[in-house]
Design an enzyme around this catalytic site. Structure first.
Site: not given
Ligand code: NAP
Ligand code: MG
Length: 477
Positions: A170, A245, A279, A378
């Site tokens: 997906k 992750e 990331c 983040e």
């Protein structure tokens, strides 16, 4: 474009589609099917059948060969895929070209690995022979983000396929075209139907249906912490393993003896590359106080050269992926000002970018201490915050003063300090005197703390995406 289920290009059963917007101008240029639970059901069923059919019957050598052929096919269609990736994500064309090369390399690397994962024999009691054999997990689910669609597809799908799993992917609604095209190429070169299924759609529809499906055996997820929690809950219900992750807030530690010439371009690239939507972006910078002011002057000079533009301008970075990211990055830049952080340098947005594109200004802040939310959240944009430190112990403590633990870097010529700091940093990967160089498909990768768990890349991914069976054979009389 269409989804790929059971080897066929297909629309959603419900007949609905979603518009694909270009981050370059905010305009729709393509449509994708809005897959939902019924489509996910079909894809999982096709994958299950592939395991007991043509795909499951292939030897490890044959699987690996097909994967290497797919790597070749991707290289033959390299420019087309790169253009598609840039259109979909806004990446500068050279970034997309590098990403498509990495996609091919994932299939080559893991294709080569398919027949090199061996079992073990285990010494046990007399008259027993014990084998430890490695087996596929079964149907594996892969929910991937928009920041590196092609690379994430390779990273997640290739080791799973190498180990003989059948996959359902997906991709993110915001960027999935290169994944669809790569899966089409896989069908063209003869991957058995059902080995690779791609269901497009929304996260809370297709993504949720896939992660909750009772007939999947594993979930690989890369994305936000919020969704990572939902994935782990879904995995718990079905008692399947998952790898998560979930991003990071990675720090550079620069000591007074660092090779500054080497460090500065790597630090700038490490936060601006892919418009900071990485990331592993090095978004915190800890610099020893004795060199802080001089270092910041030189860093500002380099940072102010960064430029954002359209893919064909091929500058330092492109736009961010969508309006949410655009608002998010600008919010944090405003918040930094409100928190009293000092703007040390900014890049520029190139003249002539289309109105309506999601271009943000790369921004370098300095902060007197580590308290601002810009140092804990983040941001996922080209925003770097620098903070001074005095001692080695303080530097390590500050680098660990975040809930994340994905990557870190230490810049020093002192060998003992390199080792002490690398060991002290809470992260899945630590670079010494470099940062994020070269993609690193060979290098085990993943997080600690809230960056998630499980390892991808390298040979370790082949272990993650398979299971063992212990066969205990009594052969006495
Ligand atoms: P996200 O929502 O976590 O999206 C990641 C993937 O999960 C996408 O394929 C998404 O589908 C899917 N998804 C969303 N809701 C789901 C659900 N309920 N069940 C199953 N799957 C679901 O991330 P985002 O909203 O795109 O980005 C938000 C923030 O996440 C970013 O600003 C960044 O901080 C972080 N992020 C981190 C990474 C990373 O590499 N670690 C990557 C992307 C984002 P749809 O997008 O199609 O809805
Ligand atoms: Mg989302």
């Amino acid at each position: 474009m269409q989804m790929i289920i059971d080897g066929k290009n297909t629309d959603a059963i419900g007949g609905q589609s979603l518009q694909v917007l270009s981050p370059n101008d905010g305009k729709a240029f393509e449509t994708i099917p809005r897959g939902r639970k019924a489509d996910v059901d079909l894809a999982v069923k096709a994958a299950r059948q592939a395991l007991s059919g043509a795909w499951g019957e292939l030897t490890a050598l044959e699987r690996g060969r097909l994967m290497i052929q797919l790597g070749q096919k991707i290289l033959e269609n390299h420019e087309e895929l790169a253009q598609l990736e840039s259109r979909d994500t806004g990446k500068p064309i050279s970034t997309s070209r590098a990403d498509i090369s990495a996609l091919a390399r994932y299939f080559e690397f893991y294709g080569g690995g398919a027949d090199k994962v061996h079992g073990q024999t285990i010494p046990f009691l007399n008259d027993y022979a014990v084998q430890l054999v490695r087996e596929p997990l079964g149907v594996t689910a892969h929910i991937i983000p928009w920041n590196y669609p092609a690379q994430m597809f390779g990273r997640s799908a290739a080791p799973a396929l190498a180990m003989g799993n059948a996959i359902v992917v997906k991709p993110a609604e915001d960027a999935c075209l290169s994944v669809l095209r790569a899966a089409e190429l896989a069908q063209e070169i003869g991957f058995p139907p059902g080995a690779i299924n791609i269901v497009t759609g929304l996260g809370h529809e297709a993504g949720a249906a896939l992660s909750q499906h009772p007939d999947i055996n594993f979930i690989s997820f890369t994305g936000s912490n919020e969704v990572g929690v939902l994935i782990q809950q879904a995995a718990a219900v079905n008692a399947v393993k998952c790898t998560l992750e979930l991003g990071g807030k990675s720090a550079h530690i620069v000591f007074e003896d660092a090779n500054v010439e080497r460090a500065i371009p790597a630090i700038v690239k490490g936060v601006v590359y892919n418009t900071g939507q990485t990331c592993t972006a090095g978004s915190r910078l800890l610099v020893q106080r004795s060199i802080f002011d001089d270092f910041m002057v030189r860093l500002a000079e380099e940072f102010s050269k960064t430029r954002a533009g359209t893919p064909d301008m091929d500058l330092t970075c492109g736009p961010v992926v969508n309006k949410d990211q655009f608002d998010r990055v600008n919010h944090y830049v405003d918040q930094g000002r409100k928190d009293g952080l000092k703007i040390v340098a900014q890049g520029t947005i190139a003249d002539g970018v289309p109105a309506g594109g999601y271009f943000v200004t790369p921004t370098l802040f300095s902060a007197p201490d580590h308290s601002s939310c810009l140092l804990s959240d983040e941001i996922f944009g080209p925003v770097l915050v620098a903070v001074p430190f005095d001692t080695e112990a303080e530097a390590v403590a500050l680098s660990n003063a975040t809930s994340y633990g994905l990557m870190g870097a230490v810049w020093t010529e002192n060998g003992g300090r390199q080792q002490r700091v690398a060991k002290g940093m809470q992260a899945g990967q630590v670079y010494i005197n470099s940062f994020g160089a070269g993609g690193g498909i060979e290098l085990p990768f993943g997080g600690v703390k809230r960056s998630g768990h499980g390892r991808e890349k390298g040979f370790i991914a082949l272990e993650e995406m398979s299971t063992t069976k212990t066969i205990i054979n009594f052969h006495g009389e």
